[in-house]
Design an enzyme around this catalytic site. Structure first.
Site, mmCIF file in Angstrom:
data_model
loop_
_atom_site.group_PDB
_atom_site.id
_atom_site.type_symbol
_atom_site.label_atom_id
_atom_site.label_comp_id
_atom_site.label_asym_id
_atom_site.label_seq_id
_atom_site.Cartn_x
_atom_site.Cartn_y
_atom_site.Cartn_z
ATOM 1 N NE ARG A 27 -8.029 -9.743 -5.230
ATOM 2 C CZ ARG A 27 -9.407 -9.681 -5.004
ATOM 3 N NH1 ARG A 27 -10.731 -10.015 -5.461
ATOM 4 N NH2 ARG A 27 -9.477 -9.427 -3.481
ATOM 5 C CD GLU A 68 -5.166 5.279 4.238
ATOM 6 O OE1 GLU A 68 -6.715 5.117 4.301
ATOM 7 O OE2 GLU A 68 -4.525 4.827 2.684
ATOM 8 C CG HIS A 126 -13.090 -2.870 7.731
ATOM 9 N ND1 HIS A 126 -12.549 -2.011 7.379
ATOM 10 C CD2 HIS A 126 -12.122 -3.408 9.029
ATOM 11 C CE1 HIS A 126 -11.863 -1.214 8.351
ATOM 12 N NE2 HIS A 126 -11.500 -1.462 8.547
ATOM 13 C CE LYS A 137 -4.091 -1.917 2.179
ATOM 14 N NZ LYS A 137 -3.956 -2.893 1.913
#
Length: 663
Positions: A297, A200, A235, A116
């Protein structure tokens, strides 16, 4: 075009890929673990190879076994589906090195987007907006604390190598940061073998919006518009839709252009998804949508994109992997209507969404919806793999129509004895805020109590009782002409008296493991519209059900244990009659109260000759270290009382007898 395709995956996605491959005339090869040997995807393949025992690391994640299977069966391409090895760059390299076609993203792109922090740095360089945060190499706890303080709380700690919601912690205050960081690092190290994190800014009113992109080997990249995946629990996506509610043309153009720019930055080929986080506190705005990550994907939710664009994304994958150009130019793609997808899982929302495993003795999917499933009736949900039973996809000309279709479709799901989240999905899809498009990633958590409510549905109980009672009525009784004194009524309590109303029937049963007693009298007005009506007292209280349609029962007779199953709005209800009722006591013909098991009489709460009401406690029996309250089956008089406090009684002992009448 590829001639022979090995699918390195299982279940629903394997069947999905096979369907398109067959349409293109491509031979299909399944690989499977021993526990999956009888699964539909294995039977539907042209060839199949067992690659090991149930644990994924010994079968579906064993790269050497999969490549050996490809060589043994003469495959010329491998499709990894999603999950397992679909984003494993080393496996992609091994497939290509073996001279096989890899139906997936280029290994370099997988690596570029796999971490990330590196992905965000690359996106910043490419001019793609990213969420404010810290991506630095300095991982000292003190430095991370300083950066979090500078960003401002709440802040999100995320594992650099994370995915699937693991390795993520929200921190709301500086004092909580150190503990959250330590916890996140432990989970990241355990799940990914890498404890590095990034920070973040936590978006307070977040929407999860992703864009489907596609690239070919000729340098072309297009987008197939956006999906909204904001309805999540821990999530994990629950309901996905396309397009995103509240998306105006200008914002759509901006976010889709950013997605194409992101794909081009890594020379992307094949199907991919650029995921964005949006601050929707003032609606969707182009300047408040930031890059989050890329999934290199095909996605589980790709059918909603297929439904609104009319394109087969698996076919696109196979054509692009074969060296062809993209099937459509950007100006040839458009949005048609609205589509939604719900993920039907084998889990019990009433018990914290714990997985439910076992044989799918009864499995019914709704008509009129697109169903993507890896199982069939009679199959088994095992503890070894993802517990998704099916994806249920609907389309409508607008969002409200699609939402109503989805609620109806998941409400028609029938599954037993495995528990599912169908009822939860039906309530979610029917929620007024959802239908109005007022969604964000915290929606489910805020409404969890309502969505997982498992209160008994009165109409279901009424249907179960009526269904059971009518089994015992003879033809005359069913037609409402007269009551036969010889009718085989439950417990034999429809008393025969000349010029008198029939005695009530006592009907003990269990629902969801809890004992209940229904006292039932035929309605004096007789049957209505050919259906007999009943006056019911349930556990001593007058029972009323709503006027909505009764659910359907599975089968024409109770199961082996005397149970019947009824389904309504996605929920499955089990009723067991006349077996192991326990706390209600044993009730026999004539209103006799019998000891349900050996025990000691703790107390006697009525006297002989006393008037009693249905459901009134008569006495308490202690058995197996538990107190069992025995209650009156109907209104009447204690005609006989044999129970004595302190006495030890064997099972079946007559303790009291209740008769219709007044004291």
């Amino acid at each position: 075009m590829i001639q022979s395709l090995l699918i390195a995956n299982r279940g629903e996605i394997a069947r999905r890929i096979m369907r398109t491959a067959r349409n293109l005339g491509i031979r299909t090869i399944a690989v499977h673990s021993d526990v999956d040997a009888t699964m539909p995807f294995v039977r539907e393949a042209d060839d199949a190879v067992c690659i090991g025992p149930a644990p994924a690391r010994e079968s579906y994640l064993d790269q050497a076994k999969i490549l050996a299977a490809a060589r043994a069966t003469g495959a010329d391409a491998i499709h990894p589906g999603y999950g397992f090895l679909s984003e494993n760059a080393d496996f992609a390299d091994a497939v290509i090195a073996a001279g096989l076609v890899w139906v997936g993203a280029p290994p370099a792109a997988i690596r570029a987007m796999g971490l990330k922090d590196a992905a965000k740095a690359l996106m910043t360089k490419a001019g793609v907006p990213v969420t404010p945060g810290y991506l630095g190499a300095d991982q000292a706890a003190e430095r991370l604390q300083e950066e979090a303080d500078a960003i401002g709380y709440p802040v999100l700690i995320k594992a650099v190598a994370g995915g699937g919601g693991k390795g993520m912690r929200r921190v709301d205050a500086p004092a909580a940061f150190a503990d959250a960081l330590a916890s996140c690092r432990r989970e990241a190290a355990s799940s990914f073998g890498d404890d590095r994190v990034l920070l973040e800014k936590y978006i307070l009113n977040p929407r999860h919006i992703e864009v489907q992109v596609f690239g070919d080997t000729h340098g072309n990249v297009v987008h197939l518009f956006e999906r909204d995946c904001s309805l999540q629990r821990r999530h994990q996506k629950v309901i996905e839709e396309a397009p995103a509610p509240g998306m105006d043309p200008a914002t759509r153009e901006a976010i889709c252009a950013a997605a194409v720019k992101a794909a081009k930055a890594v020379d992307y080929v094949g199907a991919g998804t650029i995921e964005f986080i949006a601050d929707a506190s003032e609606g969707l705005r182009a300047d408040r949508i930031w890059f989050m990550e890329m999934n290199t994907r095909l996605q589980v939710e790709h059918p909603v994109t297929e439904e609104i664009t009319g394109q087969d994304l698996v076919e696109w994958q196979l054509r692009v992997a074969s060296g062809e150009g993209l099937p459509k130019r950007q100006d040839e793609l458009s949005i048609r209507g609205w589509a939604m997808e719900a993920r039907l899982y084998a889990e019990d929302p009433a018990k914290g969404f714990l997985p439910s495993i076992g044989k799918l003795e009864h499995l019914h999917f709704p008509e009129g919806a697109r169903i993507e499933s890896g199982v069939i009736e009679g199959g088994t949900v095992t503890p070894f793999y993802d517990p998704m039973i099916a994806k249920i996809i609907v389309q409508g000309h607008d969002r409200e129509t699609a939402a109503h279709k989805l609620a109806a479709a998941v409400g028609e799901v029938q599954v037993f004895p495995v528990r599912t989240n169908a009822g939860f999905l039906a309530r979610l899809a029917a929620a007024s805020d959802f239908i109005a498009g007022r969604v964000d990633t915290g929606f489910i958590e805020r409404h969890l109590g309502t969505l997982t409510g498992d209160e008994a549905d009165p109409s279901v109980t009424a249907a179960a009782l009526s269904w059971r009672l009518e089994e015992f009525m003879d033809a005359d009784f069913a037609r409402g002409r007269t009551l036969s004194p010889w009718a085989n009524a439950p417990s034999g309590l429809f008393g025969f008296r000349l010029n008198a109303d029939p005695a009530p029937a006592s009907l003990p049963f269990r629902s969801e493991g809890q004992p209940h007693l229904a006292v039932v009298r035929p309605d004096k007005t007789g049957p209505a519209a050919g259906q007999w009506r009943w006056d019911i007292t349930l556990d001593g209280k007058a029972f009323e059900s709503d006027d909505s349609p009764w659910p359907s029962a599975h089968g024409d007779s109770p199961g082996r244990d005397g149970s019947i199953f009824l389904f309504r709005k996605g929920e499955a209800y089990r009723f067991t009659f006349g077996a192991d009722i326990g706390a209600l006591g044993a009730i026999s013909a004539g209103g006799s109260i019998l000891a349900p098991m050996p025990g000691r009489i703790v107390s006697v709460e009525v006297e002989e000759g006393a008037a009693v009401s249905a459901g009134q406690r008569l006495l308490v029996l202690e058995a197996m270290k538990m107190e069992q309250a025995l209650i009156a089956p109907f209104d009447g008089v204690v005609a006989e009382l044999k129970a004595v406090a302190g006495a030890q009684v064997p099972e079946g002992t007559l303790l009291a007898r209740i008769e219709i009448g007044e004291a």
